[in-house]
Design a protein around this motif. Structure first.
Motif, PDB file in Angstrom:
ATOM      1  N   THR A 123       0.275  34.729  30.791  1.00  8.88           N
ATOM      2  CA  THR A 123      -0.504  35.610  31.406  1.00  8.88           C
ATOM      3  C   THR A 123      -1.262  34.568  31.686  1.00  8.88           C
ATOM      4  N   ALA A 140      -1.519  40.943  31.579  1.00  7.94           N
ATOM      5  CA  ALA A 140       0.104  41.677  30.483  1.00  7.94           C
ATOM      6  C   ALA A 140       0.353  42.712  31.351  1.00  7.94           C
ATOM      7  N   LEU A 159       5.959  37.939  26.352  1.00  9.60           N
ATOM      8  CA  LEU A 159       4.246  38.272  27.089  1.00  9.60           C
ATOM      9  C   LEU A 159       3.987  36.656  26.304  1.00  9.60           C
ATOM     10  N   PHE A 183      -1.184  42.384  22.410  1.00  7.31           N
ATOM     11  CA  PHE A 183      -0.400  43.052  23.328  1.00  7.31           C
ATOM     12  C   PHE A 183       0.373  43.973  22.682  1.00  7.31           C
TER      13      PHE A 183
END
Ligand code: THG
Length: 258
Positions: A123, A140, A159, A183
């Motif tokens: 990110t 993300a 992620l 996330f």
């Protein structure tokens, strides 16, 4: 928890020396040791100093896959070295890493499709690493949506909220934990999550304690995998205890040995 070995990285002096000397047996012994210690994936990074990164990455991948069967994570910011590593691998790899920068996504997502790779998404964009959880989650979401345009589903994505050293950016510790929770709400099924754990203790005096304590917090916040040292036995024991306490593994009296 998926354990990804951090150890085959030119940041470590002994590895840098082995790369300089093209010392196959050193690298192969290290790879076997990491797998025996419990690593399911090996992160492979040439280090910053090498002259011809694509050539070195190719050599590392071929040398390691001759010794072990583990999945490889090709760790480089250089697109040419990434392509070389992905092509040298005889089975599917983890691309470490894409970012929310357009050029990176437009190069790495098609590469992942062509080679059936999973992709770590940092990110981070042209402006750097955001300093709050919501902005990390926005980046993300951009990457998950862009990957989807290429037909890459969330189950192929890891992620990474990007851990910073506690001594340099102390306020970021809780924000990374918060981002991990966010996330998991991005898609159903959710994307996987990953961190580079040892970043947190860079330039500190209590590295194992900080790594271990933070990993437990990260797991409670939804972490699925970590790039870490599988030879840190207290860290691995803390993972096993956390898996039991988070109801991810069935309790048994001898869970530490299981
Ligand atoms: N996210 C993703 N990938 C990553 C990171 C991340 N890859 C690189 C890094 N961060 C994770 N790997 C390491 C490897 C080594 C160290 C830290 C993180 C480390 N090395 C010693 C040092 O710099 O002090 C080397 C010195 C030595 O002992 O010889 O700390 O965040 N996706």
């Amino acid at each position: 928890m998926i354990i990804i070995s951090e150890r085959i990285n030119g940041l470590f002096r002994s590895v840098m020396k082995a790369i300089d000397n093209r010392d196959e047996s050193f690298i192969q012994d290290l790879a076997r040791n990491q797998v025996e210690a419990g690593a399911q994936i090996l992160d492979i990074n040439t280090g910053p100093g090498v002259e011809d990164a694509p050539e070195v990455m190719t050599w590392l991948v071929k040398t390691i896959q001759d010794a072990v069967d583990a999945k490889l994570s090709i760790d480089t910011p250089k697109l040419d070295a990434m392509e070389a590593g992905v092509k040298a691998a005889s089975s599917s790899v983890l691309i470490n890493s894409a970012t929310a920068e357009t050029k990176k996504m437009e190069t790495l997502f098609p590469m992942a499709v062509e080679h059936d790779s999973d992709v770590i998404c940092l990110t981070l964009d042209e402006k750097g690493i955001p300093n709050d959880a919501t902005s990390r989650c926005e980046l993300a979401m951009i990457m998950v949506a862009k990957a989807m345009e290429y037909g890459i589903g969330p189950e192929k994505l890891y992620l990474d909220p990007l851990i910073l050293p506690v001594g340099a950016a102390q306020d970021q510790g809780p924000k990374v934990l918060e981002a991990l929770g966010m996330f998991k709400a991005i898609s159903d099924p959710p994307p996987k999550t990953v961190v580079g754990l040892s970043n947190v203790s860079n330039n500190t005096k209590e590295r194992p304690l900080l790594n271990r304590t933070y990993l437990i917090m990260l797991m409670a916040s939804g972490l699925d995998s970590a790039i870490m040292d599988p030879n840190d036995t207290e860290l691995v024991a803390a993972i096993k205890a956390s898996e039991v306490l988070l109801n991810q593994k069935l309790y048994a009296d001898d869970f530490l040995r299981a």
